[in-house]
Scaffold this motif. Sequence first.
Motif, PDB file in Angstrom:
ATOM      1  N   VAL A 167       0.820  -1.214   0.000  1.00 40.52           N
ATOM      2  CA  VAL A 167       0.000   0.000   0.000  1.00 40.52           C
ATOM      3  C   VAL A 167       0.857   1.270   0.000  1.00 40.52           C
ATOM      4  O   VAL A 167       0.615   2.201  -0.775  1.00 40.52           O
ATOM      5  N   VAL A 168       1.858   1.322   0.863  1.00 42.19           N
ATOM      6  CA  VAL A 168       2.687   2.533   0.957  1.00 42.19           C
ATOM      7  C   VAL A 168       3.498   2.725  -0.322  1.00 42.19           C
ATOM      8  O   VAL A 168       3.564   3.828  -0.877  1.00 42.19           O
ATOM      9  N   MET A 169       4.118   1.648  -0.800  1.00 41.07           N
ATOM     10  CA  MET A 169       4.905   1.757  -2.027  1.00 41.07           C
ATOM     11  C   MET A 169       4.043   2.204  -3.200  1.00 41.07           C
ATOM     12  O   MET A 169       4.428   3.083  -3.984  1.00 41.07           O
ATOM     13  N   THR A 170       2.859   1.620  -3.341  1.00 37.93           N
ATOM     14  CA  THR A 170       1.971   1.957  -4.454  1.00 37.93           C
ATOM     15  C   THR A 170       1.539   3.415  -4.390  1.00 37.93           C
ATOM     16  O   THR A 170       1.471   4.105  -5.414  1.00 37.93           O
ATOM     17  N   GLY A 173       3.264   5.820  -3.117  1.00 41.87           N
ATOM     18  CA  GLY A 173       4.428   6.595  -3.532  1.00 41.87           C
ATOM     19  C   GLY A 173       4.616   6.600  -5.036  1.00 41.87           C
ATOM     20  O   GLY A 173       4.968   7.620  -5.634  1.00 41.87           O
ATOM     21  N   LEU A 174       4.369   5.443  -5.673  1.00 37.71           N
ATOM     22  CA  LEU A 174       4.493   5.362  -7.132  1.00 37.71           C
ATOM     23  C   LEU A 174       3.446   6.241  -7.812  1.00 37.71           C
ATOM     24  O   LEU A 174       3.737   6.930  -8.801  1.00 37.71           O
ATOM     25  N   ALA A 175       2.211   6.201  -7.299  1.00 35.21           N
ATOM     26  CA  ALA A 175       1.156   7.034  -7.873  1.00 35.21           C
ATOM     27  C   ALA A 175       1.496   8.507  -7.719  1.00 35.21           C
ATOM     28  O   ALA A 175       1.279   9.323  -8.636  1.00 35.21           O
ATOM     29  N   GLN A 176       2.050   8.857  -6.568  1.00 31.93           N
ATOM     30  CA  GLN A 176       2.450  10.246  -6.314  1.00 31.93           C
ATOM     31  C   GLN A 176       3.536  10.670  -7.289  1.00 31.93           C
ATOM     32  O   GLN A 176       3.490  11.770  -7.861  1.00 31.93           O
ATOM     33  N   ALA A 228       4.101   9.414 -10.201  1.00 28.80           N
ATOM     34  CA  ALA A 228       3.575   9.433 -11.567  1.00 28.80           C
ATOM     35  C   ALA A 228       2.574  10.558 -11.794  1.00 28.80           C
ATOM     36  O   ALA A 228       2.175  10.828 -12.926  1.00 28.80           O
ATOM     37  N   GLY A 229       2.138  11.215 -10.694  1.00 29.46           N
ATOM     38  CA  GLY A 229       1.168  12.299 -10.821  1.00 29.46           C
ATOM     39  C   GLY A 229      -0.237  11.820 -11.118  1.00 29.46           C
ATOM     40  O   GLY A 229      -1.039  12.549 -11.719  1.00 29.46           O
ATOM     41  N   VAL A 230      -0.579  10.589 -10.679  1.00 32.20           N
ATOM     42  CA  VAL A 230      -1.926  10.060 -10.887  1.00 32.20           C
ATOM     43  C   VAL A 230      -2.632   9.995  -9.535  1.00 32.20           C
ATOM     44  O   VAL A 230      -2.002  10.085  -8.483  1.00 32.20           O
ATOM     45  N   PRO A 231      -3.957   9.829  -9.526  1.00 33.32           N
ATOM     46  CA  PRO A 231      -4.698   9.837  -8.257  1.00 33.32           C
ATOM     47  C   PRO A 231      -4.212   8.769  -7.275  1.00 33.32           C
ATOM     48  O   PRO A 231      -3.819   7.678  -7.661  1.00 33.32           O
ATOM     49  N   GLY A 232      -4.269   9.115  -6.002  1.00 32.58           N
ATOM     50  CA  GLY A 232      -3.875   8.193  -4.947  1.00 32.58           C
ATOM     51  C   GLY A 232      -3.870   8.918  -3.618  1.00 32.58           C
ATOM     52  O   GLY A 232      -3.944  10.157  -3.578  1.00 32.58           O
ATOM     53  N   PRO A 233      -3.757   8.196  -2.511  1.00 30.57           N
ATOM     54  CA  PRO A 233      -3.814   8.833  -1.196  1.00 30.57           C
ATOM     55  C   PRO A 233      -2.568   9.621  -0.838  1.00 30.57           C
ATOM     56  O   PRO A 233      -2.598  10.478   0.045  1.00 30.57           O
ATOM     57  N   GLY A 234      -1.461   9.337  -1.497  1.00 29.49           N
ATOM     58  CA  GLY A 234      -0.195   9.955  -1.132  1.00 29.49           C
ATOM     59  C   GLY A 234       0.526   9.084  -0.113  1.00 29.49           C
ATOM     60  O   GLY A 234      -0.100   8.401   0.702  1.00 29.49           O
TER      61      GLY A 234
END
Length: 446
Positions: A83-86, A88-91, A93-99
Amino acid sequence: MTRVLLIGSDRYFAEACVARGLEVVAVRNAGAIHNGVLTFPEEVRQLPVADQTNTEAVISGLAHAGLTLGDFDGIYTNYELAVVMTAGLAQAAGVPGPGADVAVLMRDKYLQKQRLVQAGVAVTGSRVFWNPPVPADVEDLGYPLVLKPVAGVGTEATVRVEDSEAFRKAVTSFFPSGTNHKGLQVEQFVTGEEFCLDGWVHDGAIGFSSVGRYARTCLEAVEAGESLRIYRCTEATHPGLATEANRLATDALSALGLHSGVFHLEFFRLPDGKLVFSECAARRGGPFNEEEVRVSRSVSLAEAAVDLCLGLRPEATPMDPTCEVGSVHPKLPSGVVLNLPRAEELAAIEGVEYVRFYTYLGATYAGPSSSLYQPAAAMLVSAPTATELDLRLSQVETAFVKGSVVSPNTSPRQMRDFQSQVLGRDDLRYQPFTTAAEPEAAGRSV
């Protein structure tokens, strides 16, 4: 074409993406792909990596496939340890996610509870230790206490202690060499019923939720070595609880900063009716959570997750429950699995909606596990009434356990009795000894 990156083996999410015509790339542990237990739709491009929770392994795996994070419109995982790694990857990549900062709060249960204490949400008192504590360090919390990893999963390595001596023993077990990189969380034991709330939130507002009840608290089930049993609650069985649970979840999710995403929140209801927050994850719940919600409310949380990872609001319209729904997750005794009932025979039992085997012939069980994620199978059942649901759950659980043959881990003499009494091989009661010339010697003890 919209492209989504999936971390882990969430087949329901992958199927939902394919059904919408999305391109899906799934980064999975190589072992999970090669063992063939969980197959994906052929339209999904699967990339094997050594460790799906390791940032370098995931990004390198993408690079070897000619891909970068910038090639994706959404990035998602339902695997707790990723969850944490994913996030971070979304962050990145600039795509939606919790951060990443919010994801850490959703993983680390001590930090999670500290944030909720600051927000005035009712939680149990707790401490975290990175070195072995002594009884004096937790004296003010009072016994009994619960000890568990600060960022564990599935009640793994979770124990209840009643006094200082039991506390010392549990600490020694957790810190076998004096250190443990996981960190130990010690918290007050709660007496009451345990529930879960599964749903999704978008732009800070809960759009859908479903309340579930554990037949026994997760910890009690582990301590007793019993099968996990979960019921979906209705307004008829638990009037007013959904409203109270949503109020608790709204406060908790707001304090934690999870404004969009699916969630699995657990809470206790005390004897006086008060709700106390237990923990919350930024993913769907464990085994059969998706199926339970589908059957009881006609909503797929996996499909909602597809929308949310793309920054969209899910549009599913939930149905009011028309039946009682529950699941049972049987365990098997220690030994080697020699035979299992046929899944189609279990599915033919009245009310059985889904059957899933986690075990297989030749699997070895060490006995009651310290984790709820070690069932041998799972069965989802529906019924017109709560009473009938319990009867059907017991029926299918009994059919699975009685239809399974497990050789005991025991003495040679008892194993010989097992071969004779259970397998019907009386010729193996003694050490067989014969020759071609003396067939009558078969069964003679040597």
